[in-house]
Design an enzyme around this catalytic site. Structure first.
Site, mmCIF file in Angstrom:
data_model
loop_
_atom_site.group_PDB
_atom_site.id
_atom_site.type_symbol
_atom_site.label_atom_id
_atom_site.label_comp_id
_atom_site.label_asym_id
_atom_site.label_seq_id
_atom_site.Cartn_x
_atom_site.Cartn_y
_atom_site.Cartn_z
ATOM 1 N N GLY A 25 26.847 -37.505 -28.379
ATOM 2 C CA GLY A 25 27.605 -37.590 -29.608
ATOM 3 C C GLY A 25 26.833 -38.259 -30.723
ATOM 4 O O GLY A 25 25.874 -38.997 -30.490
ATOM 5 N N GLY A 83 26.476 -41.039 -33.748
ATOM 6 C CA GLY A 83 26.816 -42.464 -33.728
ATOM 7 C C GLY A 83 25.905 -43.292 -32.867
ATOM 8 O O GLY A 83 26.031 -44.515 -32.841
ATOM 9 N N HIS A 84 24.968 -42.637 -32.146
ATOM 10 C CA HIS A 84 24.016 -43.360 -31.294
ATOM 11 C C HIS A 84 22.613 -43.376 -31.890
ATOM 12 O O HIS A 84 21.663 -43.759 -31.215
ATOM 13 C CB HIS A 84 23.956 -42.721 -29.906
ATOM 14 C CG HIS A 84 25.267 -42.679 -29.200
ATOM 15 N ND1 HIS A 84 26.074 -43.785 -29.052
ATOM 16 C CD2 HIS A 84 25.931 -41.657 -28.599
ATOM 17 C CE1 HIS A 84 27.166 -43.449 -28.385
ATOM 18 N NE2 HIS A 84 27.111 -42.166 -28.106
ATOM 19 N N LYS A 105 23.151 -38.377 -20.168
ATOM 20 C CA LYS A 105 23.756 -39.685 -19.921
ATOM 21 C C LYS A 105 25.025 -39.484 -19.103
ATOM 22 O O LYS A 105 25.763 -38.522 -19.308
ATOM 23 C CB LYS A 105 24.085 -40.386 -21.238
ATOM 24 C CG LYS A 105 22.864 -40.615 -22.121
ATOM 25 C CD LYS A 105 23.187 -41.438 -23.354
ATOM 26 C CE LYS A 105 24.248 -40.847 -24.242
ATOM 27 N NZ LYS A 105 23.901 -39.493 -24.751
ATOM 28 N N ASP A 120 29.620 -35.361 -21.452
ATOM 29 C CA ASP A 120 28.227 -34.914 -21.487
ATOM 30 C C ASP A 120 27.873 -34.135 -20.228
ATOM 31 O O ASP A 120 27.295 -33.042 -20.289
ATOM 32 C CB ASP A 120 27.282 -36.112 -21.625
ATOM 33 C CG ASP A 120 27.320 -36.735 -23.013
ATOM 34 O OD1 ASP A 120 28.080 -36.243 -23.869
ATOM 35 O OD2 ASP A 120 26.596 -37.716 -23.243
ATOM 36 N N HIS A 160 30.062 -46.343 -26.641
ATOM 37 C CA HIS A 160 31.078 -45.626 -27.413
ATOM 38 C C HIS A 160 32.172 -46.579 -27.876
ATOM 39 O O HIS A 160 33.266 -46.151 -28.220
ATOM 40 C CB HIS A 160 31.714 -44.513 -26.577
ATOM 41 C CG HIS A 160 30.750 -43.487 -26.104
ATOM 42 N ND1 HIS A 160 30.089 -43.599 -24.905
ATOM 43 C CD2 HIS A 160 30.310 -42.333 -26.676
ATOM 44 C CE1 HIS A 160 29.286 -42.555 -24.751
ATOM 45 N NE2 HIS A 160 29.402 -41.780 -25.808
#
Length: 329
Positions: free
Chosen positions: A53, A55-56, A104, A109, A217
């Site tokens: 996603g 945001g990482h 991950k 995922d 997250h």
């Protein structure tokens, strides 16, 4: 929560466009904009593909290039990439040696990468390595078993170097799975994450509280405690890591301190110094180090410590040349 953005819905796409423009010598859009890829593919090399996603950042796109990833698929904020994104990446980056998916350990995922692999199986040779490095092992709303966190950098770098030298798919799979028992990470948060779409924190901490064992997250950790000194925070996250690793002669320790997005360099280097002192007091002498913001959780204040105990071969692969937007040596 104020952000530099036009909207939560367009944040990831507009950020990726800026990232490609800033690093156009290394990275390009692939699949009509559905994923990022290495600009110059190497024929006959196993394609290394990862993703997750948004945001990482800079994970995963920041690690595309010589000696690391060939493609990265990015979903919406904290949302897995879709199978069609992953399938498009395999179709475009497989130059004849097959594809290794580095995933991950989060349910979304794993499910979407497995689905893409099934769809691509008739026309590609595919295998998968699942990263499971989180020492904060416990119940999670997003995963079964250990989560894949900042140790993902180590897996992508070592497998990327091995793919670059010409290792085949089976050898890369064996290498990645062999590293897993000697790789652990653990994080602490001083402030939760504010998700752009709803402007709410994933968890709220008081001014005198911290969360030990958080995920990337914004998941709450294993325990909420009163804010402690830096020495005590480092002890709380380093001790479980050491407890879970098979310290032995002949292994080369790699120490990484990773910021979650809201922690300044002055604090990260302080944490690194304390972590190194703690490990050395326990007889673990780091041979290589990395300090910075690599695997984030948007604006979460906090950091993680990763310790990898590398074999001679793995250590050489970590030290091998790399040229990506984030790592270059």
């Amino acid at each position: 929560m104020k952000r530099v953005m036009n909207s939560g819905q367009t944040l990831v796409a507009e950020s990726l466009a800026g990232f490609v423009a800033a690093h156009e010598d290394l990275v390009a859009f692939g699949g009509g904009g559905r994923f990022l890829r290495r600009r110059a593919l190497k024929p006959g090399k196993v394609a290394l593909i990862s993703g997750g996603g948004g945001g990482h950042e800079p994970l995963h796109g920041g690690f595309i290039g010589t000696g690391m990833l060939d493609a990265a698929c990015t979903g919406h904020i904290f949302t897995s990439p879709t199978p069609d994104q992953i399938l498009a990446a395999m179709d475009e980056t497989d130059t004849g040696a097959g594809c290794l998916l580095v995933v991950k350990n989060y349910d979304g995922d794993v499910m979407n990468f497995e689905m893409a692999a099934e769809m691509a199986a008739p026309r590609h040779r595919i295998d998968m390595v699942v990263v499971e490095d989180d020492a904060a092992y416990g119940p999670s709303v997003r995963s079964r078993g250990r989560r894949g966190v900042a140790g993902t950098i180590v897996v992508e770098k070592i497998l990327g170097a091995a793919a670059e030298r010409g290792d085949d798919l089976a050898a890369l799979k064996t290498l990645g799975e062999g590293l897993s028992p000697r790789l652990r990470s653990m994080g602490v948060a001083l402030r939760g994450v504010t998700v752009p779409d709803n402007a709410r924190e994933t968890f709220a901490l008081g001014s005198d509280e911290m969360e030990i064992g958080v995920g990337i997250h914004g998941e709450p950790g294993l325990s909420r405690q009163r804010l402690a000194s830096a020495d005590e925070i480092v002890r709380l996250i380093c001790a479980p890591i050491l407890d879970q690793l098979p310290v032995a002669e002949g292994l080369h320790p790699l120490l990484i301190v990773n910021g979650f997005g809201g922690t300044p360099p002055i604090e990260l280097h302080l944490a690194y110094g304390l972590a190194r002192r703690f490990l050395e007091a326990e007889g673990v002498m780091p041979r290589r180090s990395l300090v910075g913001t690599f695997v984030t959780s948007l604006d979460m204040a906090g950091f993680s410590v990763t310790l990898a105990l590398l074999t001679e071969e793995e250590f050489a692969l970590w030290c091998a040349p790399v040229a990506t937007p984030v790592l270059a040596w």
